[in-house]
Design a protein around this motif. Structure first.
Motif, PDB file in Angstrom:
ATOM      1  N   THR A  31      13.591   0.888  10.946  1.00  9.78           N
ATOM      2  CA  THR A  31      14.772   0.077  10.663  1.00  9.78           C
ATOM      3  C   THR A  31      14.375  -0.991   9.660  1.00  9.78           C
ATOM      4  O   THR A  31      13.365  -1.666   9.849  1.00  9.78           O
ATOM      5  N   TRP A  32      15.160  -1.139   8.595  1.00 12.74           N
ATOM      6  CA  TRP A  32      14.829  -2.077   7.530  1.00 12.74           C
ATOM      7  C   TRP A  32      16.064  -2.837   7.111  1.00 12.74           C
ATOM      8  O   TRP A  32      17.139  -2.263   6.948  1.00 12.74           O
ATOM      9  N   LYS A  33      15.917  -4.137   6.907  1.00 21.20           N
ATOM     10  CA  LYS A  33      16.989  -4.979   6.375  1.00 21.20           C
ATOM     11  C   LYS A  33      16.447  -5.686   5.150  1.00 21.20           C
ATOM     12  O   LYS A  33      15.326  -6.196   5.173  1.00 21.20           O
ATOM     13  N   GLU A  45      15.518   8.170   5.829  1.00 27.01           N
ATOM     14  CA  GLU A  45      15.697   8.954   7.048  1.00 27.01           C
ATOM     15  C   GLU A  45      15.860   8.037   8.254  1.00 27.01           C
ATOM     16  O   GLU A  45      16.224   8.477   9.317  1.00 27.01           O
ATOM     17  N   GLY A  46      15.582   6.753   8.056  1.00 26.34           N
ATOM     18  CA  GLY A  46      15.717   5.767   9.118  1.00 26.34           C
ATOM     19  C   GLY A  46      17.020   5.010   8.968  1.00 26.34           C
ATOM     20  O   GLY A  46      18.014   5.532   8.462  1.00 26.34           O
ATOM     21  N   SER A  47      17.005   3.759   9.400  1.00 31.32           N
ATOM     22  CA  SER A  47      18.188   2.906   9.350  1.00 31.32           C
ATOM     23  C   SER A  47      17.942   1.779   8.352  1.00 31.32           C
ATOM     24  O   SER A  47      16.919   1.111   8.417  1.00 31.32           O
ATOM     25  N   TYR A  48      18.895   1.568   7.442  1.00 31.45           N
ATOM     26  CA  TYR A  48      18.749   0.548   6.416  1.00 31.45           C
ATOM     27  C   TYR A  48      20.028  -0.278   6.320  1.00 31.45           C
ATOM     28  O   TYR A  48      21.130   0.270   6.329  1.00 31.45           O
ATOM     29  N   GLU A  49      19.858  -1.597   6.210  1.00 40.57           N
ATOM     30  CA  GLU A  49      20.996  -2.488   6.013  1.00 40.57           C
ATOM     31  C   GLU A  49      20.647  -3.476   4.908  1.00 40.57           C
ATOM     32  O   GLU A  49      19.619  -4.149   4.974  1.00 40.57           O
ATOM     33  N   GLY A  50      21.489  -3.542   3.876  1.00 38.06           N
ATOM     34  CA  GLY A  50      21.260  -4.463   2.770  1.00 38.06           C
ATOM     35  C   GLY A  50      21.769  -3.892   1.470  1.00 38.06           C
ATOM     36  O   GLY A  50      22.493  -2.895   1.448  1.00 38.06           O
ATOM     37  N   THR A  51      21.378  -4.518   0.373  1.00 39.93           N
ATOM     38  CA  THR A  51      21.830  -4.071  -0.939  1.00 39.93           C
ATOM     39  C   THR A  51      20.918  -2.973  -1.475  1.00 39.93           C
ATOM     40  O   THR A  51      19.719  -2.949  -1.195  1.00 39.93           O
ATOM     41  N   VAL A  52      21.511  -2.070  -2.250  1.00 41.07           N
ATOM     42  CA  VAL A  52      20.764  -0.979  -2.868  1.00 41.07           C
ATOM     43  C   VAL A  52      21.172  -0.898  -4.331  1.00 41.07           C
ATOM     44  O   VAL A  52      22.350  -0.732  -4.636  1.00 41.07           O
ATOM     45  N   ALA A  53      20.199  -1.024  -5.235  1.00 42.29           N
ATOM     46  CA  ALA A  53      20.417  -0.850  -6.671  1.00 42.29           C
ATOM     47  C   ALA A  53      19.177  -0.156  -7.221  1.00 42.29           C
ATOM     48  O   ALA A  53      18.162  -0.792  -7.498  1.00 42.29           O
ATOM     49  N   GLN A  62      19.556  13.559   6.842  1.00 39.83           N
ATOM     50  CA  GLN A  62      20.432  13.797   7.991  1.00 39.83           C
ATOM     51  C   GLN A  62      20.301  12.735   9.064  1.00 39.83           C
ATOM     52  O   GLN A  62      21.270  12.387   9.719  1.00 39.83           O
ATOM     53  N   SER A  63      19.115  12.187   9.253  1.00 39.30           N
ATOM     54  CA  SER A  63      18.935  11.144  10.263  1.00 39.30           C
ATOM     55  C   SER A  63      19.092   9.744   9.678  1.00 39.30           C
ATOM     56  O   SER A  63      18.968   8.757  10.380  1.00 39.30           O
ATOM     57  N   GLY A  64      19.414   9.648   8.389  1.00 38.77           N
ATOM     58  CA  GLY A  64      19.533   8.365   7.707  1.00 38.77           C
ATOM     59  C   GLY A  64      20.850   7.666   7.981  1.00 38.77           C
ATOM     60  O   GLY A  64      21.908   8.299   8.080  1.00 38.77           O
ATOM     61  N   ARG A  65      20.774   6.343   8.104  1.00 38.79           N
ATOM     62  CA  ARG A  65      21.938   5.486   8.331  1.00 38.79           C
ATOM     63  C   ARG A  65      21.838   4.305   7.372  1.00 38.79           C
ATOM     64  O   ARG A  65      20.862   3.571   7.409  1.00 38.79           O
ATOM     65  N   VAL A  66      22.843   4.113   6.516  1.00 38.85           N
ATOM     66  CA  VAL A  66      22.829   3.022   5.551  1.00 38.85           C
ATOM     67  C   VAL A  66      24.097   2.201   5.715  1.00 38.85           C
ATOM     68  O   VAL A  66      25.203   2.745   5.740  1.00 38.85           O
ATOM     69  N   ASN A  67      23.919   0.887   5.829  1.00 40.20           N
ATOM     70  CA  ASN A  67      25.031  -0.050   5.893  1.00 40.20           C
ATOM     71  C   ASN A  67      24.839  -1.026   4.733  1.00 40.20           C
ATOM     72  O   ASN A  67      23.899  -1.815   4.733  1.00 40.20           O
ATOM     73  N   GLY A  80      23.366  12.090   5.624  1.00 43.29           N
ATOM     74  CA  GLY A  80      23.469  11.261   6.819  1.00 43.29           C
ATOM     75  C   GLY A  80      24.738  10.429   6.772  1.00 43.29           C
ATOM     76  O   GLY A  80      25.806  10.940   6.433  1.00 43.29           O
ATOM     77  N   PHE A  81      24.605   9.136   7.078  1.00 42.47           N
ATOM     78  CA  PHE A  81      25.760   8.251   7.194  1.00 42.47           C
ATOM     79  C   PHE A  81      25.631   7.050   6.257  1.00 42.47           C
ATOM     80  O   PHE A  81      24.595   6.402   6.241  1.00 42.47           O
ATOM     81  N   VAL A  82      26.708   6.752   5.523  1.00 46.15           N
ATOM     82  CA  VAL A  82      26.757   5.581   4.654  1.00 46.15           C
ATOM     83  C   VAL A  82      28.022   4.802   4.973  1.00 46.15           C
ATOM     84  O   VAL A  82      29.127   5.350   4.910  1.00 46.15           O
ATOM     85  N   GLN A  83      27.853   3.537   5.314  1.00 49.19           N
ATOM     86  CA  GLN A  83      28.969   2.611   5.512  1.00 49.19           C
ATOM     87  C   GLN A  83      28.920   1.641   4.351  1.00 49.19           C
ATOM     88  O   GLN A  83      28.057   0.759   4.315  1.00 49.19           O
ATOM     89  N   GLY A  84      29.801   1.824   3.358  1.00 47.56           N
ATOM     90  CA  GLY A  84      29.822   0.965   2.184  1.00 47.56           C
ATOM     91  C   GLY A  84      30.232   1.748   0.957  1.00 47.56           C
ATOM     92  O   GLY A  84      30.302   2.978   0.969  1.00 47.56           O
ATOM     93  N   ASN A  85      30.502   1.039  -0.108  1.00 45.44           N
ATOM     94  CA  ASN A  85      30.935   1.659  -1.354  1.00 45.44           C
ATOM     95  C   ASN A  85      29.738   2.267  -2.081  1.00 45.44           C
ATOM     96  O   ASN A  85      28.604   1.820  -1.914  1.00 45.44           O
TER      97      ASN A  85
END
Length: 173
Positions: A31-33, A45-53, A62-67, A80-85
């Motif tokens: 998990t990374w923020k 493949e893990g969980s990520y929350e924050g900005t991406v550029a 498939q196991s990845g989660r991005v917010n 996997g899953f992306v919550q955001g534009n």
């Protein structure tokens, strides 16, 4: 009637640049923020929350989660899953992929079963703004003493492993 085609004698070589392949991985169970910026490619493949550029490839496995507020990259593949534009030159949502957010792309591809809740805006061109400071420069130079210490530690580790294998072999006899 049928003529043989004469191929050009020059061969064209395809060069894969770091922006077109994965160079870093955020593995499952991690998990990374924070902020992901730079050039190259990343697979999440893990969980990520924050900005991406990223000036390159972003793969959400498939196991990845991005917010994120907005994920910006040249190419984005979502399994996997992306919550955001998402803003990208190319976006592919695989059959297991889910996106909740608006999408602005030049090229868009989905597989049957892919999920998107949001609007899709097709553009002729998209510019990915990535901070460029120190992208290709190391943060500091490693000293000769540090290199020597690393080599000594590696040699000690190899010797320790060899001794352990030798001890195990002796106890089995």
């Amino acid at each position: 009637m049928f003529k043989r085609r004469v191929e050009s004698s020059s061969t064209q070589q395809v060069v894969i640049t770091p922006t077109e392949r994965v160079t870093s991985v955020l593995g499952p169970g991690i998990t990374w923020k924070g902020d992901l910026t730079g050039s190259g490619g990343i697979r999440i493949e893990g969980s990520y929350e924050g900005t991406v550029a990223i000036n390159g490839l972003v793969v959400i496995g498939q196991s990845g989660r991005v917010n994120t507020e907005t994920l910006k990259a040249k190419t984005v593949i979502v399994a996997g899953f992306v919550q955001g534009n998402i803003e990208a030159e190319k976006l592919e949502i695989r059959s297991s992929g889910h996106v909740w957010g608006d999408v602005k792309v030049v090229s868009f591809k989905t597989e049957e079963g892919a999920f998107l809740r949001g609007t899709v805006t097709m553009e002729e061109e998209i510019t990915i703004d990535v901070p460029v400071e120190n992208l290709n420069e190391p943060t500091r130079q490693i000293t000769e003493e540090e290199v020597a210490a690393m080599r000594a530690a590696l040699a000690a580790k190899k010797k320790s492993e060899a001794d352990q294998v030798s001890d195990e072999t002796k106890t089995e006899e």
